[in-house]
Design an enzyme around this catalytic site. Structure first.
Site, PDB file in Angstrom:
ATOM      1  N   ASN A 157      -0.954  47.783  61.309  1.00 40.45           N
ATOM      2  CA  ASN A 157      -1.450  46.996  62.438  1.00 40.45           C
ATOM      3  C   ASN A 157      -0.262  46.515  63.272  1.00 40.45           C
ATOM      4  OD1 ASN A 157      -0.747  45.270  60.228  1.00 40.45           O
ATOM      5  ND2 ASN A 157      -1.723  43.572  61.286  1.00 40.45           N
ATOM      6  N   GLU A 255       4.933  39.342  52.944  1.00 41.14           N
ATOM      7  CA  GLU A 255       3.949  38.733  53.854  1.00 41.14           C
ATOM      8  C   GLU A 255       2.672  39.508  53.636  1.00 41.14           C
ATOM      9  OE1 GLU A 255       1.370  38.308  56.407  1.00 41.14           O
ATOM     10  OE2 GLU A 255       2.682  39.301  57.847  1.00 41.14           O
ATOM     11  N   CYS A 289      -3.320  39.639  60.149  1.00 41.77           N
ATOM     12  CA  CYS A 289      -3.270  38.859  58.915  1.00 41.77           C
ATOM     13  C   CYS A 289      -3.604  37.395  59.161  1.00 41.77           C
ATOM     14  CB  CYS A 289      -1.895  38.991  58.268  1.00 41.77           C
ATOM     15  SG  CYS A 289      -0.527  38.545  59.366  1.00 41.77           S
TER      16      CYS A 289
END
Length: 495
Positions: A157, A255, A289
């Site tokens: 993404n 992350e 996210c």
């Protein structure tokens, strides 16, 4: 039909030691676009041999790059930013074609990528180091040194921007590196060799190996000469990388996933909160996210908010990613599209479907989903607990602050949170009580590059951003210097 970019490569090759090269064993894999789900290119399929070659090239380049002054590295980063901006239109078109992101949003990602390099150029020339004085007896100072060859593994993404997010601080710190882009979206990464060559980056400083995560990514994680891994992606993959990295005691930054709450109190600015919630969960096709994918609304406002949210979601423009009017494009990959549709079907059994939940009538093929709103979602529902990573939002009511906090913290994730209230003291109370690495009060996700980025619980390990990124890519050595006579107890001396 989507617009096919000009000069589209038919083969995407590795970039190792300043050269475009095929995979060592000649293998490739198909790369498909999300509008047609048909292959448009082949990418080199990296193996352990390709990773080893890239690591050796990065190791050979390390002394020269690490030996440059901070100013010299900063100048190079500024030239990289200029080169990114010079191919802005082609970059945005590539990103849209490969990921399904709406073109207007892809253009924003391109601008942010250039800004990442300019920002870390500024950081590295202005960042000071700590010094300590112990009275008149001793002085101590910290010396930073680059860790060495950094391994960077990036997601599908907004791939180019997130690659720049890791590349810029790693290079600023003096590391050389091996980048493994996501296999679903390698197209925009094919522009990096041209960009680095235009900026005069020394050969071998940056190396790019394409391939499947379980092969190329695993080989990068396992390589004994890569002391550091920065990863952005799923929580399950992050866990696996940490376990694999333990063998060589690698430094890691993870992350990972999110299921971020947006908490809306009855006294909130309704229009502003709606704007933020709609943008926060449906922009970037919901594949972000930090999406506020759980909306918790105080009960006096709940019915009106659900109605207004459903109206807005139903009016979101779903269309070809290349159309400037499109607000939600095609989801990135057929496999991911099926996963999101499966969650929609699960949600229909768990909660009340208010709007969306199916393919738009005017789009008969491609990975399209009408923005979807579920209401009255119980806390134990899968669509409340699990990351969907698509244009799907779960809405639930709460009665007081205590319940709002309890619901906000009722998942295994803790990346971001958004709080909407006109009572600022309450906003701070909730912000302090919510278990997340980042909180926005009366704002959508507006990020200052100087701030730490990362999550708690299953949303990650470590922090990057600003000086925190430089800390990650460097080792700190404390040097102690005596300023006067040292009075050491004289063990073993004759009386």
């Amino acid at each position: 039909m989507t617009i096919v970019p000009g000069s589209l490569p038919s083969v995407i090759r590795h970039w190792i030691g300043g050269e475009l090269v095929d995979a060592a064993d000649g293998r490739t894999f198909d790369v498909s676009g999300p509008v047609s789900n048909t292959p448009y290119a082949q990418a080199a399929r990296g193996s352990a041999a390709d990773i080893d070659r890239a690591v050796r090239a990065a190791g050979a380049a390390f002394p020269e790059w690490a030996g440059l002054s901070n100013r010299a590295r900063a100048d190079t980063l500024c030239r990289i930013a200029n080169a990114v901006e010079a191919c802005h239109d082609r970059l945005a078109t590539y990103e849209t074609y490969d990921t399904g992101l709406p073109i207007t949003q892809a253009r924003g990602q391109a601008r942010r990528a250039a800004e990442n390099f300019r920002y870390f150029a500024d950081v590295i020339v202005t960042l000071g180091e700590e010094a300590f004085r112990q009275g008149e007896e001793q002085f101590s100072y910290v010396r930073r040194t680059p860790v060495g060859v950094a391994g960077l593994i990036t997601p599908w993404n907004t791939p180019f921007m997130l690659e720049s997010w890791k590349l810029a601080p790693a290079l600023a710190s003096g590391c050389t590196l091996v980048l493994k882009p996501a296999e679903w979206t390698p197209l925009s990464a094919s522009l990096w060799p041209e960009i680095f060559a235009a900026a005069g980056v020394p050969a071998g400083t940056v190396n790019i190996v394409h391939g499947i995560g379980e092969e190329a990514g695993q080989s990068l994680v396992d390589h004994p000469d890569v002391p550091l891994i920065s990863f952005t992606g799923s929580t399950d993959t992050g866990r696996h990388i940490i376990r694999s990295s333990a063998q060589h005691l690698k430094t890691t930054s993870m992350e990972l996933g999110g299921k971020s709450p947006a908490v809306v109190f009855a006294d909130a600015d309704l229009e502003a909160a709606l704007d933020s919630v709609v943008f926060g969960v449906f922009s970037l096709n919901g594949e972000r996210c930090t999406a506020g994918s759980r909306v918790l609304v105080e009960r006096p406002l709940y019915a009106e908010f659900v109605q207004r949210l459903a109206e807005r979601a139903a009016n979101v423009r779903v269309g070809l990613p290349s159309d400037p009017a499109t607000e939600v494009g095609a989801l990135v990959h057929a496999e991911h599209y099926e996963r999101v549709l499966n969650y929609v079907e699960i949600g229909k059994k768990e909660a009340r479907l208010v709007t969306g939940g199916s393919r738009p009538d005017h789009l008969s093929e491609g990975n399209y989903l009408q923005p979807t709103v579920f209401a009255d979602v119980p806390r134990d529902a899968r669509i409340f607990q699990e990351e969907i990573f698509g244009p799907v939002v779960a809405v639930a009511p709460f009665d007081d602050e205590a319940e709002a906090i309890e619901l906000a913290n009722a998942t295994r994730y803790g990346l971001a949170a958004y709080i909407w209230t006109s009572e600022l003291k309450r906003g701070h109370r909730i912000a302090h009580a919510v278990e997340s690495g980042m909180v926005w009060i009366n704002s959508h996700n507006v990020r200052d590059l100087r701030t730490p980025f990362g999550g708690v619980k299953d949303s990650g390990v470590g922090r990057e951003g600003g000086a925190h990124s430089i800390d990650f890519y460097t080792d700190s050595k404390i040097v102690h210097v005596a300023l006067g006579d040292v009075h050491t107890p004289r063990f073993g001396a004759a009386s």
